[in-house]
Every structure is written in C-alpha cells, then in structure tokens.
Motif scaffolding. Structure first.
Motif, PDB file in Angstrom:
ATOM      1  N   ASP A  16       0.295   6.473 -56.666  1.00  0.00           N
ATOM      2  CA  ASP A  16       0.667   5.671 -55.428  1.00  0.00           C
ATOM      3  C   ASP A  16       0.639   6.350 -54.146  1.00  0.00           C
ATOM      4  OD1 ASP A  16       1.487   3.688 -57.213  1.00  0.00           O
ATOM      5  OD2 ASP A  16       3.527   4.985 -57.477  1.00  0.00           O
ATOM      6  N   GLY A  17      -0.088   7.550 -54.319  1.00  0.00           N
ATOM      7  CA  GLY A  17      -0.053   8.399 -53.237  1.00  0.00           C
ATOM      8  C   GLY A  17       0.208   9.724 -53.197  1.00  0.00           C
TER       9      GLY A  17
ATOM     10  N   THR B  39       6.785   9.242 -49.985  1.00  0.00           N
ATOM     11  CA  THR B  39       5.364   8.993 -50.731  1.00  0.00           C
ATOM     12  C   THR B  39       4.462   8.530 -49.525  1.00  0.00           C
ATOM     13  OG1 THR B  39       6.167   8.780 -52.885  1.00  0.00           O
ATOM     14  CG2 THR B  39       4.015   7.784 -51.998  1.00  0.00           C
TER      15      THR B  39
ATOM     16  N   ARG C 217       0.552   7.212 -48.529  1.00  0.00           N
ATOM     17  CA  ARG C 217      -0.555   6.413 -49.171  1.00  0.00           C
ATOM     18  C   ARG C 217      -1.659   7.045 -48.738  1.00  0.00           C
ATOM     19  NH1 ARG C 217       1.987   3.404 -52.864  1.00  0.00           N
ATOM     20  NH2 ARG C 217       3.989   2.452 -52.060  1.00  0.00           N
TER      21      ARG C 217
ATOM     22  N   ARG D 225      -0.766  11.903 -43.967  1.00  0.00           N
ATOM     23  CA  ARG D 225      -0.621  12.664 -44.726  1.00  0.00           C
ATOM     24  C   ARG D 225      -0.302  14.057 -44.117  1.00  0.00           C
ATOM     25  NH1 ARG D 225      -3.999  11.823 -48.864  1.00  0.00           N
ATOM     26  NH2 ARG D 225      -5.743  12.985 -47.996  1.00  0.00           N
TER      27      ARG D 225
END
Length: 448
Positions: free
Chosen positions: A414-415, A431, A433, A439
């Motif tokens: 999911d990431g 989390t 993506r 990120r």
C-alpha cells in the motif's frame, strides 16, 4: 558456571514477545552460502571488526574473483560478498583460510563479536587482547560451534556504544575489570579483567544448555520461565547483580544522528567520567572515521581505505554502523588530508554529510522478497541531516535494521509505512503512497 539472565522485553518489531523458531538457522557464512536474486551471498565474520590490511586485500580479491567486486558492510561489522557463483565455496574458503580469516571451519558462523571501534584510541581501555582471547576461546569450544549465526557477543570500552546493540553476551570495561550483561536486561555482574572472555564464553555455553528444549537462537528467544531459572544460576555463581541500565541508543559524542555510533571525522576523545566532553586532544590525531553510504564499498574505495591504513596504523576497524575507523597516528595535516581524499571518493567523511544516518537493506533487484528498490528510494530522499537515523526496508523482515531509536521506513503493497521506533516501543505509523516527494518530506519530518 555462568548462565543467562532474564530478558523479557519484547522485540520492538515483534510486539508479542519472543517467537518460537520453526526452522533451522539459515544465517549465511563463508561455507554456507545464501541464494539471493543477484547470486549467492557469503558473510565473512570479522570479530570486533578488526581487519589487517592483508586480510582486507584478501577480501577484495575474493570479491573480484568470485563475486560482483564490491564489499558490503553489515550491522555487526562483518563483510558480505554478493553475486557469487553458488559453486565457489571451496575456492572462497581456501582463499580466506590462507589469509587467516577462517581459523575454524566448525565455528565460522559463531564468531559474531562486535567491539567499540575507538577502544584504546580515544583514551578508553584497549580491548584487543580480550577480543583475541574471546575469539580463541569460542573457536576452541566444541559447544560454541552450535551457537546460532545470530548469537552475538559484544565488548564495550565503556562508551555504551555496542552495549546499546542488545547483544546476547556483553562485556563492559569498568575500572580494572568488566561488567557482564546477559541479554538486554539491566542487571550486570562484576568480572575480573583476566576472567572476562572466559566468563563470556561460559555464559554462551550456559545459554546453549538452556536453549536445548526450546530451540532458541538468542537469549531473547528463551521462554520466560527458563530465563528466570537462568537468572538464579547466574546469581549463585557470580554473586549479587549490579543495576546498570542498558543504553537504549548509541549517542555519538559529536553532531549527527543518535544511534549512528562512531561519528565521521577525526576520532573524538572519550567523554570524562562525569559525562562532560573531553578537551580536544593535543598532538597527532589517533584515528579517523568514515561511514559508508548504504554500506556498499566499490573496489576503488576499498583500495583507498587499505592504502590509507598502510600509511598509518596498518589496520581497519569495521563498525556496527556500516563505517570504518582507520587507527593512526595521523601527524600534522594527515587526518584532514586522508578525510578529504576519502570524502572525494564518495565516503561519508564528516557528520554533516546528508548521507549520515541513512541505511537500507539490499532491496530490489538483489532480494526476491523486497517490494521496492529501497536503496534508490533512500538516495532520492536524502536531505538535511536528521536527529535520528533512518532505515529503509523492502519488506517486513527489516534485515540489518539498527537498534535503539530510529525511523523505520518499510515498503508495503500500500505504500511506505513510516514509524518512530524507541527501543521496545514504536509510535503509530504513517503510510505514504507512491509519491516520491511526499515520501521524502515525511521521512525528513520524522527524522527531525
């Protein structure tokens, strides 16, 4: 005979506590190769990380002759060779044995010993004789040959640096003797200096007897009731325990992420007994330290390190933080010149490098279990130096992850899941993506 102390704290990555082992110990060695997507892998144990230049030359020759030419540092100060032909084991063993890197075929995976890299170089006690004696005793013990490739000894010069790694048996220099710690508990026992290595081996042999029924590989894997019984046996043979909490992170005495161990640059002096910083040393610099981006060394970088060592102390010390200490002395501008050349070759030569504290497993394409090329992703996310180290993992196994306090980045379907690990605890994860910029920003914020 010494036995193991209780260690009931659950693993930070296994909230339920110790898990039973349902398979054999497949930890790789020099003789037992591991099959990876990029070829076979060998792990060469370097006790205490202490490596002479002739041994360093032999490792480079092995990487060139049998593997991909590069050398990979592990979180225990060992060296991995990758991209090997699965049939090269005999030739590899012969080369390493001739260089003195394989003193016992039966014990090659049991020689897991980490040691304070600056021991004897920064005003702290030297550990070389004790390290050599412990290695000799391990190789001479028939029982020790049964130790798991994951079982770990540690020799700490009093810094708390390798004591923070949660070894199974730790000797901590203290005055004219050692403190002996079994597992990650806060109890230690006083041991005379000359008896330290033998006491450490006795503790490991006692662990093997305790683990006979459970199949435990490490002290933390023992059932709680067995750990309690062993605690009583230690107290009976060694006397009352002394309370000394295990450090939860290795805090370097210089700017840089907590948990990154020995900082890059000239070797700092050991802190004073009251914890204050020591004055800057006069005279030649006793050692220099560099870190290795993602633990991977090219042949050119390895040759430069060995050439530098030949000019000075003739030795390399591989650290559990994927770095290398080169003992000196380095008179005049020798340290600055050496660090400048090593930095120009792509190594981390100062604590303000953006690569400081950044680590990752091998990821894709080397590992079939990995969900991402985490090394490339870690490189793309490199930014300002953070307070905490960050480690990128391609799957839930988190191979080679640090200890203490760190930022955990794990690739999932999911990431990327990002969380803050604090010893035995972890904060709720976030989390992110498949957005590289988001990120990188999330990782930078977590490290700060």
């Amino acid at each position: 005979m010494l036995a193991a102390m209780p260690d009931s704290a659950p693993s930070p990555l296994s909230p339920g506590g110790p898990a039973p082992r349902d398979g054999g110990d497949a930890c790789p060695g020099t003789l037992r190769l591991h099959r990876a997507d990029d070829g076979a892998l060998a792990r060469v144990r370097i006790p205490g990380g202490v490596l002479g230049v002739d041994g360093a030359d032999a490792l480079l020759a092995a990487a060139d002759r049998f593997g991909d030419g590069e050398l990979h540092l592990t979180s225990r100060g060992n060296v991995q060779l990758r991209g090997l032909d699965a049939e090269c084991g005999g030739g590899l063993a012969e080369l390493l044995a001739a260089a003195g890197l394989l003193p016992s075929v039966a014990h090659e995976r049991a020689r897991n010993i980490v040691a304070s890299p600056l021991a004897g170089l920064d005003g702290s006690p030297a550990l070389g004789e004790h390290l050599a004696e412990l290695d000799r005793l391990v190789c001479a013990s028939p029982a020790a040959a049964r130790l798991s490739g994951r079982f770990l000894f540690a020799l700490d010069a009093g810094h708390g640096d390798v004591d923070a790694l949660g070894a199974d048996v730790t000797l901590i220099a203290d005055g004219d003797g050692f403190l002996l710690r079994i597992g990650a508990g806060d109890a230690v026992f006083r041991v005379p200096a000359g008896a330290g290595p033998r006491a450490a081996l006795s503790a490991a042999e006692a662990f093997l007897r305790a683990a006979r029924d459970s199949g435990a590989w490490r002290v933390s894997d023992l059932p709680e009731d067995v750990r309690a019984e062993l605690a009583g046996a230690v107290a009976a043979s060694a006397g009352p325990a002394v309370h000394r909490p295990r450090p939860r992170t290795a805090t370097p005495p210089a700017p840089g992420p907590h948990g990154s161990g020995t900082p890059a640059g000239p070797a700092p002096a050991a802190p004073a007994a009251d914890g204050t910083a020591a004055p800057a040393p006069r005279g030649p610099v006793t050692a220099i330290s560099v870190h290795v981006p993602l633990g991977r060394l090219t042949p050119a970088q390895w040759r430069l390190l060995t050439t530098t060592a030949r000019r000075h102390g003739g030795e390399l010390r591989l650290t559990p933080w994927r770095g290398i200490v080169v003992p000196g002395p380095f008179p005049g501008a020798g340290a600055a010149d050496a660090l400048r050349a090593l930095g120009a070759a792509g190594l981390i030569a100062s604590p303000d490098s953006p690569w400081t504290g950044v680590g990752a497993c091998i990821g894709r394409p080397g590992c079939a279990k990995s969900l991402a090329d985490v090394r490339a992703q870690a490189g793309a996310a490199v930014g300002p130096v953070g307070r905490l180290p960050v480690y990128w993992s391609g799957c839930e196994r988190r191979c080679g992850h640090p200890h203490g306090e760190w930022i955990d980045v794990v690739a999932t379907p999911d990431g990327h899941r990002i969380s803050h690990v604090r010893g035995e605890r972890r904060d709720p994860p976030r989390t992110v993506r498949a957005d590289p910029e988001a990120r990188a920003a999330a990782v930078a914020a977590a490290r700060a």
